[in-house]
Every structure is written in C-alpha cells, then in structure tokens.
Design a protein around this motif. Structure first.
Motif, PDB file in Angstrom:
ATOM      1  N   GLY A   2       0.809  -1.215   0.000  1.00 53.88           N
ATOM      2  CA  GLY A   2       0.000   0.000   0.000  1.00 53.88           C
ATOM      3  C   GLY A   2       0.838   1.259   0.000  1.00 53.88           C
ATOM      4  O   GLY A   2       0.542   2.231  -0.709  1.00 53.88           O
ATOM      5  N   THR A   3       1.911   1.257   0.771  1.00 51.24           N
ATOM      6  CA  THR A   3       2.816   2.412   0.802  1.00 51.24           C
ATOM      7  C   THR A   3       3.546   2.564  -0.526  1.00 51.24           C
ATOM      8  O   THR A   3       3.682   3.681  -1.050  1.00 51.24           O
ATOM      9  CB  THR A   3       3.829   2.267   1.943  1.00 51.24           C
ATOM     10  OG1 THR A   3       3.129   2.091   3.182  1.00 51.24           O
ATOM     11  CG2 THR A   3       4.713   3.492   2.035  1.00 51.24           C
ATOM     12  N   ALA A   4       4.026   1.472  -1.084  1.00 53.28           N
ATOM     13  CA  ALA A   4       4.740   1.525  -2.358  1.00 53.28           C
ATOM     14  C   ALA A   4       3.840   2.028  -3.472  1.00 53.28           C
ATOM     15  O   ALA A   4       4.278   2.818  -4.334  1.00 53.28           O
ATOM     16  CB  ALA A   4       5.279   0.144  -2.709  1.00 53.28           C
ATOM     17  N   VAL A  44       3.546   5.857  -3.115  1.00 48.26           N
ATOM     18  CA  VAL A  44       4.765   6.674  -3.034  1.00 48.26           C
ATOM     19  C   VAL A  44       5.629   6.579  -4.284  1.00 48.26           C
ATOM     20  O   VAL A  44       6.184   7.586  -4.745  1.00 48.26           O
ATOM     21  CB  VAL A  44       5.586   6.269  -1.787  1.00 48.26           C
ATOM     22  CG1 VAL A  44       6.939   6.977  -1.780  1.00 48.26           C
ATOM     23  CG2 VAL A  44       4.818   6.601  -0.516  1.00 48.26           C
ATOM     24  N   PHE A  45       5.726   5.394  -4.864  1.00 43.24           N
ATOM     25  CA  PHE A  45       6.727   5.169  -5.914  1.00 43.24           C
ATOM     26  C   PHE A  45       6.186   5.268  -7.329  1.00 43.24           C
ATOM     27  O   PHE A  45       6.534   4.480  -8.196  1.00 43.24           O
ATOM     28  CB  PHE A  45       7.383   3.799  -5.697  1.00 43.24           C
ATOM     29  CG  PHE A  45       8.184   3.721  -4.438  1.00 43.24           C
ATOM     30  CD1 PHE A  45       9.410   4.359  -4.325  1.00 43.24           C
ATOM     31  CD2 PHE A  45       7.703   3.024  -3.341  1.00 43.24           C
ATOM     32  CE1 PHE A  45      10.136   4.300  -3.157  1.00 43.24           C
ATOM     33  CE2 PHE A  45       8.430   2.956  -2.174  1.00 43.24           C
ATOM     34  CZ  PHE A  45       9.647   3.590  -2.072  1.00 43.24           C
ATOM     35  N   GLY A  46       5.315   6.204  -7.580  1.00 40.32           N
ATOM     36  CA  GLY A  46       4.928   6.523  -8.946  1.00 40.32           C
ATOM     37  C   GLY A  46       3.709   5.771  -9.452  1.00 40.32           C
ATOM     38  O   GLY A  46       3.208   4.824  -8.833  1.00 40.32           O
ATOM     39  N   LEU A  88      -1.824   8.474   0.219  1.00 42.99           N
ATOM     40  CA  LEU A  88      -2.103   9.485  -0.806  1.00 42.99           C
ATOM     41  C   LEU A  88      -2.536  10.806  -0.177  1.00 42.99           C
ATOM     42  O   LEU A  88      -2.188  11.885  -0.670  1.00 42.99           O
ATOM     43  CB  LEU A  88      -3.183   8.972  -1.756  1.00 42.99           C
ATOM     44  CG  LEU A  88      -2.745   7.895  -2.760  1.00 42.99           C
ATOM     45  CD1 LEU A  88      -3.945   7.378  -3.547  1.00 42.99           C
ATOM     46  CD2 LEU A  88      -1.682   8.440  -3.707  1.00 42.99           C
ATOM     47  N   GLN A  89      -3.292  10.733   0.926  1.00 42.31           N
ATOM     48  CA  GLN A  89      -3.700  11.956   1.612  1.00 42.31           C
ATOM     49  C   GLN A  89      -2.529  12.616   2.324  1.00 42.31           C
ATOM     50  O   GLN A  89      -2.387  13.844   2.313  1.00 42.31           O
ATOM     51  CB  GLN A  89      -4.817  11.638   2.608  1.00 42.31           C
ATOM     52  CG  GLN A  89      -6.118  11.191   1.963  1.00 42.31           C
ATOM     53  CD  GLN A  89      -7.188  10.847   2.978  1.00 42.31           C
ATOM     54  OE1 GLN A  89      -6.928  10.835   4.178  1.00 42.31           O
ATOM     55  NE2 GLN A  89      -8.394  10.556   2.520  1.00 42.31           N
ATOM     56  N   VAL A  98       5.050  17.149   4.577  1.00 43.39           N
ATOM     57  CA  VAL A  98       5.636  16.194   3.633  1.00 43.39           C
ATOM     58  C   VAL A  98       6.173  16.928   2.413  1.00 43.39           C
ATOM     59  O   VAL A  98       7.282  16.629   1.934  1.00 43.39           O
ATOM     60  CB  VAL A  98       4.601  15.136   3.217  1.00 43.39           C
ATOM     61  CG1 VAL A  98       5.155  14.225   2.128  1.00 43.39           C
ATOM     62  CG2 VAL A  98       4.188  14.300   4.420  1.00 43.39           C
ATOM     63  N   LEU A  99       5.425  17.903   1.926  1.00 44.57           N
ATOM     64  CA  LEU A  99       5.898  18.686   0.786  1.00 44.57           C
ATOM     65  C   LEU A  99       7.160  19.467   1.138  1.00 44.57           C
ATOM     66  O   LEU A  99       8.093  19.572   0.323  1.00 44.57           O
ATOM     67  CB  LEU A  99       4.791  19.649   0.328  1.00 44.57           C
ATOM     68  CG  LEU A  99       3.503  18.986  -0.192  1.00 44.57           C
ATOM     69  CD1 LEU A  99       2.460  20.047  -0.523  1.00 44.57           C
ATOM     70  CD2 LEU A  99       3.800  18.132  -1.417  1.00 44.57           C
TER      71      LEU A  99
END
Length: 278
Positions: free
Chosen positions: A96-98, A101-103, A161-162, A169-170
C-alpha cells in the motif's frame, strides 16, 4: 465537567476491556499449549460421555476430553490467526505504501494485484494456495496470509495518498529528504492507528477461514487438534445424538472470533481522535 468525566470513564472502560480480552486470549493460547498432550490422550473406558462433571464438554468416541481438545484447538487457531494476520498486515503496509509513493506504474501494478486477489472468493483462494503449498500448517498459513492483505492495503494506500499532500511532507521533499525517510518519519507514525486496527480485525477473518478450509479437508491434517478438524469429525456423530461434539467447539470458535472483532473495534475507538465525540 460531566462530559469530560463521562469520556474519561468510557476510556477507562475501553482500556479495561482491552486488558481483559488480551488476558483471556493469552490464557487460552498458553493453556491450550500446556494441555496438548492430555487433549490427545484416549481412554475407551469413558467414550461418548455427555457433558457434566468432570468432563464439562463431554468425551468423544475415543474417550478424549472435549474440553481439553477444544482448548487445544482454540490455541492453535489463535496462533495461526496471529501469524497470518501479521504477515498479511506487513504485506499490506509495504504494498500500500509503495503504490502511493513510488509513482503511477507501481501504483497501477499494485492496484491490479489488489483487484485480482479481491476478485477471487477468499475461501476458494485459500484452498487453492493451501493445496499448492502441500496443505498442512504451511499450506494454511500461506493461503490465509496471501489472501487477506488487499483490503488493508487499499486503506493504507488511500491514507498515504492523503498524507503526501500534507505541508510537512511537501516541505520535506523540497529539502531533499528521501522517499524512504519520509515514509519512515512522517507516514508510518500517522498510519499506525489505522494499521493496528486493521491488523486486529484481520484475526477473526483469518481464524474463520482457517477453520473453514480445515473443515472442508483442505487445511490442517486430522492429527492436529484444530477446531476445523474437531467439527469435521463430529458431523458423522450428530445423527446419533452426540450433539456436544460440535456444539461446544463451535461456540468456543464463535466466542474467540467475536472477542477479536470487539477488540479491534475498541482499539479503533481508542486511537481514532474523531471517536472521542461519539
């Protein structure tokens, strides 16, 4: 003042329930391991005894104490549930994290796998994986672990995603912090309440599917004191009036499943800030 005291008392009640539920489950698990040899002991001088003293759940056609067999079977089911839920939860967290996060390519691949696994009925998928892995303990653990992660993976993906659009984070991305460090420092701590609740709620599903597959003959072997084995063996004796062979093990399994479900719901309320106003 009264509202604050009410919320405090509700929190105390929730914590007390959590402690009691964990104690009961741990006691069942440990005691089931300790009585495993006694549960398998046969004595043909006490066959088919109805429930009473000293055999609370009665005895079976081989003179085995059904209370000890049920306790041993519940212990095995809980251990399998903990193991499979942990493997499923870690798999869901990583995928779920991948995906988030990874495109887009990784997201599309993981989403396709999630849809594929969720499109197959759980019980059928568990059976197929169990057979492919040689059945037995390894087959059941592999089948349940590899079929129960998609729902939690979707939750993790949505939460990540949120979080990606959060200002901190940005800012970390602008400062050149790597993706893995952002995941470890900022995302995983935020995901922990949902992840813990989802992991606990995987337990009842894992236990039920393990018992179902074993009951159908595609799971644990008949030599192991599993609840599914006990229920499967007792079916042929119900017509002869030996109702206790299936009733008490079935009720015990339902009790453990409901206890895990209630435990997950209480943990969710305890960790979710929005539930404070419920």
């Amino acid at each position: 003042m009264k509202r604050r005291e009410k919320l405090y008392n509700r929190r105390q009640t929730t914590l007390f329930f959590l402690a009691a539920a964990i104690f009961v489950l741990a006691a069942v698990t440990v005691s089931g391991i300790l009585v495993e040899e006694r549960a398998a002991a046969t004595d043909f001088s006490r066959t088919n005894l109805a429930p009473g003293i000293p055999y609370l759940f009665g005895t079976d056609w081989m003179g085995r104490d059904m209370f000890l067999r049920t306790l041993s079977g519940l212990s095995l089911s809980i251990r399998i549930g903990v193991l499979t839920a942990a493997v499923s939860a870690v798999t869901a967290l990583c995928l779920g994290t991948a995906a988030a996060v990874f495109g887009s390519r990784v997201d599309a691949a993981v989403s396709w796998v999630i849809d594929l696994v969720m499109g197959i009925p759980h019980i059928l998928l568990v059976m197929l994986i169990s057979i492919a892995c040689g059945r037995g303990f390894v087959g059941v653990v592999a089948g349940v672990s590899l079929s129960h992660w998609p729902s939690l993976a979707r939750v993790v993906r949505t939460e990540v995603l949120q979080i990606k659009s959060a200002p901190y984070v940005l800012a970390a991305e602008k400062l050149g912090v790597s993706r893995l460090q952002i995941v470890r420092r900022h995302m995983i701590p935020h995901l922990f309440p949902q992840f813990l609740t989802g992991t606990i709620l995987l337990f009842p599903h894992a236990i039920l599917h393990e018992a179902s597959v074993t009951f159908l003959g595609f799971g644990l072997s008949s030599e192991q004191p599993a609840i599914g084995v006990i229920l499967s063996e007792s079916m042929q004796y119900l017509t002869t009036g030996r109702w206790w062979l299936a009733l008490f093990p079935g009720l015990a399994l339902v009790f453990v499943v409901v206890l895990f479900a209630m435990l997950g719901e209480r943990v969710r309320k305890l960790l979710d800030p929005a539930s404070v106003h419920e």
